[in-house]
Design an enzyme around this catalytic site. Sequence first.
Site, mmCIF file in Angstrom:
data_model
loop_
_atom_site.group_PDB
_atom_site.id
_atom_site.type_symbol
_atom_site.label_atom_id
_atom_site.label_comp_id
_atom_site.label_asym_id
_atom_site.label_seq_id
_atom_site.Cartn_x
_atom_site.Cartn_y
_atom_site.Cartn_z
ATOM 1 N N GLU A 50 0.843 -1.193 0.000
ATOM 2 C CA GLU A 50 0.000 0.000 0.000
ATOM 3 C C GLU A 50 0.883 1.248 0.000
ATOM 4 O OE1 GLU A 50 -2.430 3.064 0.129
ATOM 5 O OE2 GLU A 50 -3.089 1.022 -0.332
ATOM 6 N N HIS A 458 -16.687 7.136 -8.870
ATOM 7 C CA HIS A 458 -16.857 5.741 -9.288
ATOM 8 C C HIS A 458 -16.214 5.483 -10.649
ATOM 9 C CE1 HIS A 458 -20.821 5.702 -6.735
ATOM 10 N NE2 HIS A 458 -19.741 5.596 -5.980
#
Length: 492
Positions: A50, A458
Amino acid sequence: MEASREATHTIKVDVPDEQYDYVIVGGGTAGAVVARRLAEDPRVRVCLIEAGPSDENDPIIADPLAWEEMLGSEYDWNYHVEPTGGRGNPKMLHSRAKVLGGCSSHNSVIAFLTPDADLRRWESEGAAGWSPAKCAPYFEKLKQKVTLETVQPVNELNRTFIQAGVEAGFPQATFNSPEWLSKFEPCVGYFQLNSIGRERCSSSKCYLHPIRDLPSNLVLKLNTFIKRILFDAQRNAIGVLTHDDKVLGASKETILCGGAFDTPKLLMLSGIGPSWHLRELNIPIIANLPVGEHLIDHPEGVIIWESTKPIPGPTIQRYEAALFANALPQTTESKESPDLMFHFALEAFDFNTKLYGYPTARNAFSMTPNVTRAKSEGTLRLRSNDWREKPVINTGYFTDKAGYDEDVMIAGIKIARKVMSQPSIKPWVKRELVPGPEVQSDKDISEYVRKTCNSVYHPAGTCKMGKCVCVCVCVCVCVCVCVCVCVCVCVC
């Protein structure tokens, strides 16, 4: 020049610095789930990478009400769209989370399962295994880990909005219920949230916390950036190169979970993408594939009213009810399911409108129309062959030739005004602040919506899944649907 040499030099990977069975790039909504599920097999070693920090024990991340504070913060990649990218808002910030849990640590915790009609369409278009029946067991497994709570009707203004929607002809529905999933039609209702009261249930919280108790075969690397994917002579991905030039080997799979922006960016930096674009940047070509094409999103507008009285509590995150409508009843999309969605906000959602001088108010509420199946497409390109550079994001908003997206948004403003004219909610309306009652013609509404539009955050479509195109490259890309139902599909 240094970036060019960096992109073309060869790294010997006979002996990786660290060797794993699975290397997962991106510890976000999808990556956290995939890593923990793979690590259930004690015989394999999994590495989860990450770029951002941990979210554990951070009170801002844990509180859904604070989600807007994280936009543009240290937990955000702070991507901006190209000012010439389409006909939308050239000042728009496109937030993507840079923190463990990804956007599930950063968003407004609204949770939707996928309607059956969408899953059937995906499978018919080549996404084998994505039928409602085949996805159902994974949704059930998800529910065992992630808490989904339906917002309770305790806020007076939320209740009034629901009643106004019913008065305007939209039946109240229970989102995510079996009936709603099987027959998704125009309706109004309360959201389900992936939270327990005021505590966020992100993928990292539900699958990785507490980090100190992770199994020994799952290694978590935070604040770690990836320069590119490494390949063998047969074009099999065999690991990744980190920002400090360490090689993390993957004997089984290299899985990309960077989302619709960072996954295509990494693929192209690694030589997988449109050959013409890679040649422009002096990147050796592994495979000529349309990576970064077909960028789709939900463009969103807003209409804001000043309230006649203070906005009441309680609230979990201020966006707790929604309305679905058919803006254009004669379209194919509206026959399958609604082509327009509204969030109802217990605040003035003035994030973009303030940039253009529109008024705002402390006691205000909003409706945010968005296009559920936008037809406009954009692209994502590399800015250079330097991994540190942000990608070039061209949203392509409102560029579909038929003007479908624009027509839906114009209709959305009109439907919102209709809802606010209903007898139950009319006493709450002091005045329309934005865009203002003087904005009435389709031309004026369109100009306002396009200038001030936002994203619903999105983005999708830049790493196509489905039918193969006869070029096989063994890299897996994780696709996250709604609330972290994850499947690995080959980019091929």
